[in-house]
Design a protein around this motif. Sequence first.
Motif, PDB file in Angstrom:
ATOM      1  N   ILE A 241       0.841  -1.207   0.000  1.00 36.20           N
ATOM      2  CA  ILE A 241       0.000   0.000   0.000  1.00 36.20           C
ATOM      3  C   ILE A 241       0.873   1.253   0.000  1.00 36.20           C
ATOM      4  CG2 ILE A 241      -1.635   1.358   1.385  1.00 36.20           C
ATOM      5  CD1 ILE A 241      -2.814  -1.356   2.323  1.00 36.20           C
ATOM      6  N   GLY A 242       1.922   1.252   0.822  1.00 36.55           N
ATOM      7  CA  GLY A 242       2.830   2.395   0.864  1.00 36.55           C
ATOM      8  C   GLY A 242       3.534   2.624  -0.459  1.00 36.55           C
ATOM      9  N   ALA A 243       4.023   1.542  -1.079  1.00 39.25           N
ATOM     10  CA  ALA A 243       4.736   1.657  -2.350  1.00 39.25           C
ATOM     11  C   ALA A 243       3.799   2.108  -3.468  1.00 39.25           C
ATOM     12  CB  ALA A 243       5.387   0.317  -2.698  1.00 39.25           C
ATOM     13  N   THR A 244       2.590   1.552  -3.499  1.00 46.69           N
ATOM     14  CA  THR A 244       1.626   1.928  -4.537  1.00 46.69           C
ATOM     15  C   THR A 244       1.210   3.387  -4.384  1.00 46.69           C
ATOM     16  OG1 THR A 244       0.776  -0.343  -4.587  1.00 46.69           O
ATOM     17  CG2 THR A 244      -0.602   1.366  -5.570  1.00 46.69           C
ATOM     18  N   GLY A 245       0.962   3.801  -3.143  1.00 47.26           N
ATOM     19  CA  GLY A 245       0.602   5.190  -2.898  1.00 47.26           C
ATOM     20  C   GLY A 245       1.677   6.157  -3.365  1.00 47.26           C
ATOM     21  N   TRP A 246       2.933   5.821  -3.091  1.00 49.13           N
ATOM     22  CA  TRP A 246       4.032   6.693  -3.518  1.00 49.13           C
ATOM     23  C   TRP A 246       4.147   6.723  -5.037  1.00 49.13           C
ATOM     24  CZ3 TRP A 246       6.528  10.352  -1.088  1.00 49.13           C
ATOM     25  CH2 TRP A 246       7.673  10.890  -1.684  1.00 49.13           C
ATOM     26  N   ASN A 247       3.960   5.575  -5.684  1.00 53.40           N
ATOM     27  CA  ASN A 247       3.983   5.534  -7.148  1.00 53.40           C
ATOM     28  C   ASN A 247       2.933   6.460  -7.750  1.00 53.40           C
ATOM     29  OD1 ASN A 247       6.097   3.812  -7.587  1.00 53.40           O
ATOM     30  ND2 ASN A 247       4.868   2.072  -8.233  1.00 53.40           N
TER      31      ASN A 247
ATOM     32  N   SER B 187      10.376   8.898  -9.956  1.00 55.04           N
ATOM     33  CA  SER B 187      10.962   8.299  -8.761  1.00 55.04           C
ATOM     34  C   SER B 187      11.070   6.797  -8.948  1.00 55.04           C
ATOM     35  CB  SER B 187      10.129   8.624  -7.522  1.00 55.04           C
ATOM     36  OG  SER B 187       8.891   7.949  -7.600  1.00 55.04           O
ATOM     37  N   SER B 188      11.657   6.119  -7.982  1.00 52.11           N
ATOM     38  CA  SER B 188      11.937   4.697  -8.104  1.00 52.11           C
ATOM     39  C   SER B 188      10.842   3.840  -7.470  1.00 52.11           C
ATOM     40  CB  SER B 188      13.280   4.372  -7.434  1.00 52.11           C
ATOM     41  OG  SER B 188      13.451   2.984  -7.327  1.00 52.11           O
ATOM     42  N   SER B 189      10.179   3.011  -8.285  1.00 55.83           N
ATOM     43  CA  SER B 189       9.224   2.040  -7.749  1.00 55.83           C
ATOM     44  C   SER B 189       9.935   1.022  -6.872  1.00 55.83           C
ATOM     45  CB  SER B 189       8.509   1.318  -8.896  1.00 55.83           C
ATOM     46  OG  SER B 189       7.726   2.206  -9.652  1.00 55.83           O
ATOM     47  N   SER B 190      11.159   0.690  -7.248  1.00 57.03           N
ATOM     48  CA  SER B 190      11.934  -0.290  -6.475  1.00 57.03           C
ATOM     49  C   SER B 190      12.196   0.211  -5.064  1.00 57.03           C
ATOM     50  CB  SER B 190      13.279  -0.557  -7.164  1.00 57.03           C
ATOM     51  OG  SER B 190      13.086  -0.929  -8.508  1.00 57.03           O
ATOM     52  N   HIS B 191      12.644   1.438  -4.952  1.00 56.68           N
ATOM     53  CA  HIS B 191      12.949   1.987  -3.643  1.00 56.68           C
ATOM     54  C   HIS B 191      11.677   2.268  -2.842  1.00 56.68           C
ATOM     55  CE1 HIS B 191      17.096   3.357  -5.322  1.00 56.68           C
ATOM     56  NE2 HIS B 191      17.036   2.072  -5.044  1.00 56.68           N
ATOM     57  N   ALA B 192      10.573   2.555  -3.543  1.00 52.23           N
ATOM     58  CA  ALA B 192       9.297   2.701  -2.845  1.00 52.23           C
ATOM     59  C   ALA B 192       8.902   1.376  -2.198  1.00 52.23           C
ATOM     60  CB  ALA B 192       8.215   3.162  -3.818  1.00 52.23           C
ATOM     61  N   LEU B 193       9.102   0.275  -2.922  1.00 55.39           N
ATOM     62  CA  LEU B 193       8.762  -1.037  -2.376  1.00 55.39           C
ATOM     63  C   LEU B 193       9.658  -1.387  -1.194  1.00 55.39           C
ATOM     64  CD1 LEU B 193       7.139  -3.635  -2.578  1.00 55.39           C
ATOM     65  CD2 LEU B 193       8.798  -4.473  -4.258  1.00 55.39           C
ATOM     66  N   ILE B 194      10.947  -1.128  -1.326  1.00 54.73           N
ATOM     67  CA  ILE B 194      11.880  -1.432  -0.233  1.00 54.73           C
ATOM     68  C   ILE B 194      11.604  -0.529   0.969  1.00 54.73           C
ATOM     69  CG2 ILE B 194      14.316  -1.401   0.426  1.00 54.73           C
ATOM     70  CD1 ILE B 194      14.882  -2.094  -2.586  1.00 54.73           C
ATOM     71  N   GLY B 195      11.336   0.753   0.712  1.00 51.83           N
ATOM     72  CA  GLY B 195      10.975   1.655   1.804  1.00 51.83           C
ATOM     73  C   GLY B 195       9.693   1.228   2.481  1.00 51.83           C
ATOM     74  N   GLY B 196       8.720   0.755   1.676  1.00 50.55           N
ATOM     75  CA  GLY B 196       7.474   0.264   2.242  1.00 50.55           C
ATOM     76  C   GLY B 196       7.685  -0.945   3.131  1.00 50.55           C
ATOM     77  N   LEU B 197       8.524  -1.876   2.691  1.00 53.19           N
ATOM     78  CA  LEU B 197       8.821  -3.056   3.512  1.00 53.19           C
ATOM     79  C   LEU B 197       9.469  -2.657   4.835  1.00 53.19           C
ATOM     80  CD1 LEU B 197      10.184  -5.526   0.785  1.00 53.19           C
ATOM     81  CD2 LEU B 197       8.162  -5.892   2.218  1.00 53.19           C
ATOM     82  N   GLY B 198      10.435  -1.743   4.757  1.00 51.26           N
ATOM     83  CA  GLY B 198      11.117  -1.298   5.972  1.00 51.26           C
ATOM     84  C   GLY B 198      10.188  -0.570   6.920  1.00 51.26           C
ATOM     85  N   GLY B 199       9.362   0.338   6.401  1.00 50.95           N
ATOM     86  CA  GLY B 199       8.443   1.100   7.243  1.00 50.95           C
ATOM     87  C   GLY B 199       7.402   0.218   7.910  1.00 50.95           C
ATOM     88  N   ALA B 200       6.848  -0.728   7.140  1.00 51.03           N
ATOM     89  CA  ALA B 200       5.847  -1.630   7.705  1.00 51.03           C
ATOM     90  C   ALA B 200       6.453  -2.531   8.774  1.00 51.03           C
ATOM     91  CB  ALA B 200       5.222  -2.473   6.591  1.00 51.03           C
ATOM     92  N   ALA B 201       7.679  -3.019   8.513  1.00 50.03           N
ATOM     93  CA  ALA B 201       8.343  -3.890   9.489  1.00 50.03           C
ATOM     94  C   ALA B 201       8.619  -3.146  10.793  1.00 50.03           C
ATOM     95  CB  ALA B 201       9.636  -4.444   8.898  1.00 50.03           C
ATOM     96  N   LEU B 202       9.089  -1.911  10.687  1.00 48.35           N
ATOM     97  CA  LEU B 202       9.371  -1.129  11.888  1.00 48.35           C
ATOM     98  C   LEU B 202       8.097  -0.868  12.682  1.00 48.35           C
ATOM     99  CD1 LEU B 202      11.948   1.469  10.491  1.00 48.35           C
ATOM    100  CD2 LEU B 202      12.414  -0.392  12.103  1.00 48.35           C
ATOM    101  N   ALA B 203       7.007  -0.570  11.973  1.00 48.73           N
ATOM    102  CA  ALA B 203       5.746  -0.309  12.668  1.00 48.73           C
ATOM    103  C   ALA B 203       5.224  -1.549  13.377  1.00 48.73           C
ATOM    104  CB  ALA B 203       4.704   0.203  11.673  1.00 48.73           C
ATOM    105  N   ALA B 204       5.524  -2.726  12.801  1.00 58.92           N
ATOM    106  CA  ALA B 204       5.043  -3.983  13.387  1.00 58.92           C
ATOM    107  C   ALA B 204       6.018  -4.573  14.392  1.00 58.92           C
ATOM    108  CB  ALA B 204       4.783  -4.995  12.277  1.00 58.92           C
ATOM    109  N   GLY B 205       7.188  -3.942  14.557  1.00 53.26           N
ATOM    110  CA  GLY B 205       8.190  -4.461  15.481  1.00 53.26           C
ATOM    111  C   GLY B 205       8.944  -5.659  14.944  1.00 53.26           C
ATOM    112  N   ALA B 206       8.954  -5.842  13.610  1.00 52.56           N
ATOM    113  CA  ALA B 206       9.676  -6.961  12.995  1.00 52.56           C
ATOM    114  C   ALA B 206      11.105  -6.529  12.676  1.00 52.56           C
ATOM    115  CB  ALA B 206       8.966  -7.413  11.725  1.00 52.56           C
ATOM    116  N   PRO B 207      12.051  -7.471  12.671  1.00 53.11           N
ATOM    117  CA  PRO B 207      13.456  -7.122  12.383  1.00 53.11           C
ATOM    118  C   PRO B 207      13.644  -6.646  10.942  1.00 53.11           C
ATOM    119  CG  PRO B 207      13.292  -9.282  13.454  1.00 53.11           C
ATOM    120  CD  PRO B 207      11.906  -8.892  13.064  1.00 53.11           C
ATOM    121  N   VAL B 208      14.442  -5.615  10.805  1.00 53.64           N
ATOM    122  CA  VAL B 208      14.850  -5.121   9.486  1.00 53.64           C
ATOM    123  C   VAL B 208      16.315  -5.492   9.290  1.00 53.64           C
ATOM    124  CG1 VAL B 208      15.173  -3.087   8.025  1.00 53.64           C
ATOM    125  CG2 VAL B 208      13.211  -3.209   9.593  1.00 53.64           C
TER     126      VAL B 208
END
Length: 333
Positions: free
Chosen positions: A90-96, A106-127
């Motif tokens: 959702i974060g990556a698609t919204g940024w696109n 802008s980079s769809s690739s970096h949007a996806l990676i940023g989305g994964l990192g942001g979601a993981a941090l919000a959920a308390g999962a390891p990055v």
Amino acid sequence: MDWLPVGIVIALAMGFNYTNGFHDAANAIATSVSTRALTPRVALVMAAIANLVGGVTVYYFGKVAATIGKGIIEAPQGNDGLVICAAALIGATGWNLLTWWFGLPSSSSHALIGGLGGAALAAGAPVKWAGILEKVVVPMILSPIAGLVLGFLVMTAILWLFRRAQPGKVSRGFRYAQTVSAAAMAFGHGFQDAAKTAGVVVLALTVGGHYTGDRVPLWVLLLSAVVISLGTYAGGWRIMRTLGRRIIHLDPPQGFAAETTAASILYVAGMAFGAPISTTHTITSAIMGVGATKRLSAVRWGVAGNIVGAWVLTFPGAGLVAAASCLLIRLFV
């Protein structure tokens, strides 16, 4: 686990993939269209087919999907892992969609990676910060530098080799050559970006308990390749204008040099290192390097500065949207 939540994540992944296709269609064809080597519709059809072939080729030669699926975050099993995947998409698609609306490549690739990192941090999962540094940050810095330098060198070589040739004949010849270089660029885009979405799908299948293998299933790559090619065919005219004309007005030899440079970098990064580099960053920097052979003032550095600003904001922008989405989804799941 029930297939429904996994199916929802796959649907979100394909939605992101579709926006990736029309968002990044300009990467492959903007230079060819701007130099009138190809008509817009012919260029889009060619790019869609090359994207499809590039995406399927990942099954045999690609390593990018494994980097996205295993090298960015450590998603927990079950619903928590699926929520992270959904929020990242959702974060990556919204940024696109946001950057497409403003015509910023802008980079769809970096949007996806940023989305994964942001979601993981919000959920308390390891990055996996070491993996991000090695596979994302370093290539993110090196690929635009390589695009600038190699674009300048390739264009310089072309100018020297054809210095005594008749300009009209050279221009016509490079218009034909751009058909090949644009196809190569589109193939590289499919090779890189279809694999990235496929990596997230495999991550969702894994945390959902429906897949335990190490290799990306062929059906996942086929689905990703087909959807990204459909998105490419839909076109991305706003971004195409930025890349094709607003940075510098390209002629056919310059377009050929930029596309050849960018495609070569995409292949080497994907095949040799499994690095998910940005097709947008690569082609944009190659265009700048090619344009600098004319004279530095020929490149509209103000437009280039706006593009770089979008690059810098992509990770935190997509990450924040993904983090907010993750927290919101967890209220209802």
